[in-house]
Design a protein around this motif. Structure first.
Motif, short mmCIF file in Angstrom:
data_model
loop_
_atom_site.label_atom_id
_atom_site.label_comp_id
_atom_site.label_asym_id
_atom_site.label_seq_id
_atom_site.Cartn_x
_atom_site.Cartn_y
_atom_site.Cartn_z
N VAL A 7 0.86 15.18 -5.17
CA VAL A 7 1.51 15.81 -4.03
C VAL A 7 1.19 17.30 -3.99
O VAL A 7 0.93 17.86 -2.91
N ASP A 8 1.19 17.96 -5.15
CA ASP A 8 0.88 19.39 -5.19
C ASP A 8 -0.53 19.66 -4.68
O ASP A 8 -0.76 20.60 -3.91
N ILE A 9 -1.48 18.81 -5.10
CA ILE A 9 -2.87 19.01 -4.67
C ILE A 9 -3.03 18.76 -3.18
O ILE A 9 -3.73 19.50 -2.48
N ARG A 10 -2.36 17.73 -2.66
CA ARG A 10 -2.51 17.43 -1.22
C ARG A 10 -1.95 18.57 -0.38
O ARG A 10 -2.47 18.87 0.70
N VAL A 11 -0.89 19.20 -0.86
CA VAL A 11 -0.35 20.36 -0.14
C VAL A 11 -1.33 21.52 -0.18
O VAL A 11 -1.56 22.22 0.81
N GLU A 12 -1.93 21.71 -1.34
CA GLU A 12 -2.87 22.82 -1.54
C GLU A 12 -4.12 22.67 -0.70
O GLU A 12 -4.61 23.65 -0.09
N VAL A 13 -4.66 21.43 -0.61
CA VAL A 13 -5.92 21.22 0.11
C VAL A 13 -5.71 20.75 1.54
O VAL A 13 -6.67 20.60 2.30
N ALA A 27 -9.24 13.36 1.77
CA ALA A 27 -10.16 12.68 2.67
C ALA A 27 -10.43 11.26 2.20
O ALA A 27 -10.80 10.40 3.00
N ALA A 28 -10.26 11.01 0.91
CA ALA A 28 -10.51 9.69 0.34
C ALA A 28 -9.62 9.48 -0.87
O ALA A 28 -9.17 10.45 -1.49
N VAL A 29 -9.37 8.24 -1.19
CA VAL A 29 -8.51 7.92 -2.34
C VAL A 29 -9.07 8.50 -3.63
O VAL A 29 -8.33 9.00 -4.48
N ASP A 30 -10.39 8.46 -3.79
CA ASP A 30 -11.00 8.94 -5.03
C ASP A 30 -10.85 10.44 -5.23
O ASP A 30 -11.17 10.94 -6.32
N ASP A 31 -10.36 11.14 -4.22
CA ASP A 31 -10.14 12.58 -4.38
C ASP A 31 -9.07 12.88 -5.43
O ASP A 31 -9.00 14.00 -5.93
N VAL A 32 -8.23 11.89 -5.76
CA VAL A 32 -7.18 12.13 -6.76
C VAL A 32 -7.67 11.80 -8.16
O VAL A 32 -6.90 11.85 -9.12
N GLY A 33 -8.95 11.47 -8.28
CA GLY A 33 -9.49 11.09 -9.58
C GLY A 33 -9.42 12.18 -10.62
O GLY A 33 -9.46 11.91 -11.83
N THR A 34 -9.27 13.43 -10.19
CA THR A 34 -9.21 14.53 -11.16
C THR A 34 -7.87 14.59 -11.89
O THR A 34 -7.79 15.18 -12.97
N VAL A 35 -6.83 14.00 -11.32
CA VAL A 35 -5.52 14.06 -11.97
C VAL A 35 -5.00 12.69 -12.41
O VAL A 35 -4.07 12.61 -13.21
N VAL A 36 -5.59 11.63 -11.89
CA VAL A 36 -5.15 10.28 -12.25
C VAL A 36 -5.89 9.83 -13.51
O VAL A 36 -7.11 9.94 -13.59
N PRO A 61 5.72 10.07 -13.34
CA PRO A 61 6.19 11.04 -12.34
C PRO A 61 5.37 12.33 -12.31
O PRO A 61 5.17 12.91 -11.24
N GLU A 62 4.90 12.76 -13.47
CA GLU A 62 4.13 14.01 -13.52
C GLU A 62 2.82 13.89 -12.75
O GLU A 62 2.43 14.80 -12.01
N THR A 63 2.13 12.76 -12.93
CA THR A 63 0.86 12.56 -12.22
C THR A 63 1.09 12.46 -10.72
O THR A 63 0.33 13.03 -9.92
N LEU A 78 0.83 -1.20 0.00
CA LEU A 78 0.00 0.00 0.00
C LEU A 78 0.86 1.25 0.00
O LEU A 78 2.05 1.21 0.36
N VAL A 79 0.27 2.38 -0.39
CA VAL A 79 0.97 3.65 -0.33
C VAL A 79 0.01 4.72 0.19
O VAL A 79 -1.17 4.75 -0.18
N ASP A 80 0.50 5.55 1.07
CA ASP A 80 -0.30 6.61 1.69
C ASP A 80 -0.20 7.88 0.83
O ASP A 80 0.84 8.52 0.77
N LEU A 81 -1.31 8.24 0.18
CA LEU A 81 -1.31 9.40 -0.71
C LEU A 81 -1.11 10.71 0.04
O LEU A 81 -0.71 11.71 -0.56
N ASN A 82 -1.37 10.71 1.34
CA ASN A 82 -1.25 11.95 2.11
C ASN A 82 0.15 12.19 2.65
O ASN A 82 0.45 13.30 3.10
N ASN A 83 1.00 11.17 2.65
CA ASN A 83 2.29 11.33 3.32
C ASN A 83 3.49 10.80 2.52
O ASN A 83 4.62 11.22 2.78
#
Length: 231
Positions: free
Chosen positions: A195-201, A205-214, A188-190, A169-174
């Motif tokens: 990481v940029d989005i997690r810093v910004e927000v 809160a959920a894995v699916d929150d990265v669906g906008t860039v993945v 690497p770009e994705t 597993l990998v922790d998207l927040n850390n």
């Protein structure tokens, strides 16, 4: 890591009775649809070899269909003549053989689908993959029920020293972007965008929150491998 023995669980009475449709379909259609239970079991158990069995029974059904279609019939649709009787008899015998063989195989198969018998795992790579999936499921339960323990065990942090095996597993927040990219199979770009989005927000809160860039094609793998713990 050693692969643990399969846990045999007792299904409900409803499940046991309901699963008998394997035999009902096979017998009621005189083998013409004997392939259907094998496709169902292949999907449930994840065994590609069962698709081959389904194909074999499907081929037998096709032969029966051809024999019956070649049998001469009168205007009422009844088989007529010696040729018709022979072709119908051959098709019937083949159907009975298919029913017998399929039902014998389905006895064990049904028990495996119900969890009453261990699933055969002849491929070490498949066994390891299934074991890793179980470890991920166990780790996700810890993340959901006790995130503090999950952090202490460093679940989702393969970049840090740890003793707990979370199955990959990998922790998207850390986790660092490079680790997210490696575990989730992302470019690497994705991973950097995540990481940029997690810093910004301030964290996901959920894995699916990265669906906008993945990319859509990679979402299933991300859902399979990613978790989110508080930053």
């Amino acid at each position: 890591m050693s692969v643990s023995q399969p846990v045999v669980t007792k299904p409900s009475a409803v499940a046991r009775v309901g699963s008998r449709w394997y035999f009902v379909v096979t017998i009621a259609t005189v083998g013409l649809f004997a392939w259907v239970p094998f496709v169902h079991a292949a999907v449930r158990l994840g065994r590609k070899s069962l698709y081959a069995r389904a194909a074999a029974f499907g081929a037998a059904a096709a032969v029966m269909g051809v024999l019956l279609s070649l049998a001469p019939k009168d205007a009422a649709g009844k088989t007529v003549g010696t040729t018709g009787d022979v072709l119908t008899s051959i098709a019937t015998i083949l159907g009975l053989v298919v029913v017998a063989v399929a039902c014998v195989q389905q006895v064990k198969l049904r028990r495996q689908v119900l969890g009453l018998a261990p699933v055969e795992q002849g491929d070490p790579a498949l066994a390891a993959a299934l074991a890793a999936r179980e470890r991920r499921a166990e780790a996700r339960k810890l993340v959901a029920t006790d995130p503090l323990i999950a952090r202490d065990l460093r679940i989702g942090r393969p970049d840090l020293p740890r003793n707990y095996d979370d199955g990959g597993l990998v922790d998207l927040n850390n986790a660092p972007a490079a680790v997210i990219a490696s575990v989730c199979g992302l470019d690497p770009e994705t991973a950097a965008a995540i990481v940029d989005i997690r810093v910004e927000v301030g964290g996901f809160a959920a894995v699916d929150d990265v669906g906008t860039v993945v990319p859509y094609a990679a979402l299933d793998r991300v859902r399979d491998r990613a978790i989110v713990l508080p930053s």
